[in-house]
Design a protein around this motif. Structure first.
Motif, PDB file in Angstrom:
ATOM      1  N   ALA A   1     -10.166 -13.750 -31.465  1.00 54.75           N
ATOM      2  CA  ALA A   1     -11.228 -13.308 -30.564  1.00 54.75           C
ATOM      3  C   ALA A   1     -12.259 -12.519 -31.346  1.00 54.75           C
ATOM      4  O   ALA A   1     -11.943 -11.907 -32.361  1.00 54.75           O
TER       5      ALA A   1
ATOM      6  N   PHE B   1     -13.384 -18.663 -27.423  1.00 55.46           N
ATOM      7  CA  PHE B   1     -14.637 -17.966 -27.107  1.00 55.46           C
ATOM      8  C   PHE B   1     -15.822 -18.801 -27.576  1.00 55.46           C
ATOM      9  O   PHE B   1     -16.792 -18.979 -26.837  1.00 55.46           O
TER      10      PHE B   1
ATOM     11  N   VAL C   1     -13.314 -12.440 -22.416  1.00 54.61           N
ATOM     12  CA  VAL C   1     -12.447 -12.345 -23.594  1.00 54.61           C
ATOM     13  C   VAL C   1     -11.123 -11.709 -23.210  1.00 54.61           C
ATOM     14  O   VAL C   1     -10.052 -12.208 -23.548  1.00 54.61           O
ATOM     15  N   SER C   2     -11.187 -10.625 -22.459  1.00 57.38           N
ATOM     16  CA  SER C   2      -9.978  -9.926 -22.032  1.00 57.38           C
ATOM     17  C   SER C   2      -9.078 -10.817 -21.173  1.00 57.38           C
ATOM     18  O   SER C   2      -7.865 -10.816 -21.329  1.00 57.38           O
TER      19      SER C   2
ATOM     20  N   VAL D   1     -19.325  -9.470 -29.395  1.00 54.79           N
ATOM     21  CA  VAL D   1     -19.505  -9.982 -28.035  1.00 54.79           C
ATOM     22  C   VAL D   1     -20.777  -9.388 -27.427  1.00 54.79           C
ATOM     23  O   VAL D   1     -21.591 -10.104 -26.836  1.00 54.79           O
TER      24      VAL D   1
ATOM     25  N   ASN E   1      -9.095 -14.219 -21.062  1.00 54.16           N
ATOM     26  CA  ASN E   1      -8.789 -15.546 -21.585  1.00 54.16           C
ATOM     27  C   ASN E   1      -8.196 -15.595 -22.985  1.00 54.16           C
ATOM     28  O   ASN E   1      -7.675 -16.630 -23.378  1.00 54.16           O
ATOM     29  N   ILE E   2      -8.294 -14.540 -23.726  1.00 58.37           N
ATOM     30  CA  ILE E   2      -7.753 -14.539 -25.083  1.00 58.37           C
ATOM     31  C   ILE E   2      -6.496 -13.683 -25.081  1.00 58.37           C
ATOM     32  O   ILE E   2      -6.551 -12.480 -24.919  1.00 58.37           O
TER      33      ILE E   2
END
Length: 172
Positions: free
Chosen positions: A122, A82, A146-147, A128, A149-150
């Motif tokens: 994250a 991130f 975030v949801s 965020v 990619n992490i």
């Protein structure tokens, strides 16, 4: 050659002073001096990422010839995806330090430092949202990033809240 010698060679091959190396990589200005003095065996994942990105090389190139027996992976750190993908380009563009970003965004400096240094996988949704609002971005887009990619599979056992009740000790 050791890892630290490879990094010094990268800087020398590109005719970079300590200051220019720092600007190009985003690492501390004394990084080259420190690695030479302390003969670092391995960088953090974040440092390796910055060096590879700055010089357009692969991690294998940075480790070429290094004594692999001494290279360890810090299991307590995560790749700060991130920070690297979303925050780093923005703070670089706006010439913000972590301290200044903390001051302007309302997110604690300690939290931002931990996020930057891979102390957790994250950021929290609240962070965020605060950061997205500071940079005048859509918080929903960032939360979706975030949801998407992490991966939660990178969580360590101690990061997962244990919902079980503590076991009671038998009274004697």
């Amino acid at each position: 050659m050791e890892y630290w010698q490879n990094v010094i060679k990268l800087a020398n091959d590109n005719n970079l002073s300590v200051t220019e190396f720092s600007k190009r990589t985003g690492l501390a200005i004394n990084y080259l001096t420190k690695i030479r003095k302390e003969k670092y065996k391995a960088p953090s994942k974040h440092t390796l990422y910055l060096i590879c990105k700055a010089f357009n090389v692969n991690p294998q190139d940075v480790y070429e010839g290094a004594d692999k027996d001494f290279l360890t992976h810090d299991k307590n750190k995560y790749i700060p995806a991130f920070w690297n993908q979303i925050i780093h380009p923005l703070v670089t563009e706006q010439h913000l330090s972590v301290t200044k970003l903390a001051e302007l965004s309302g997110v604690s400096r300690v939290y931002l430092s931990a996020l930057k240094n891979g102390q957790f996988p994250a950021p929290s949704p609240e962070v965020v949202i605060k950061l997205a609002n500071h940079f005048k971005a859509d918080p929903y887009d960032w939360l979706k990033w975030v949801s998407d990619n992490i991966s939660l599979s990178h969580l360590r056992n101690e990061d997962i809240y244990d919902y079980e009740q503590p076991k009671r000790k038998n009274k004697k």
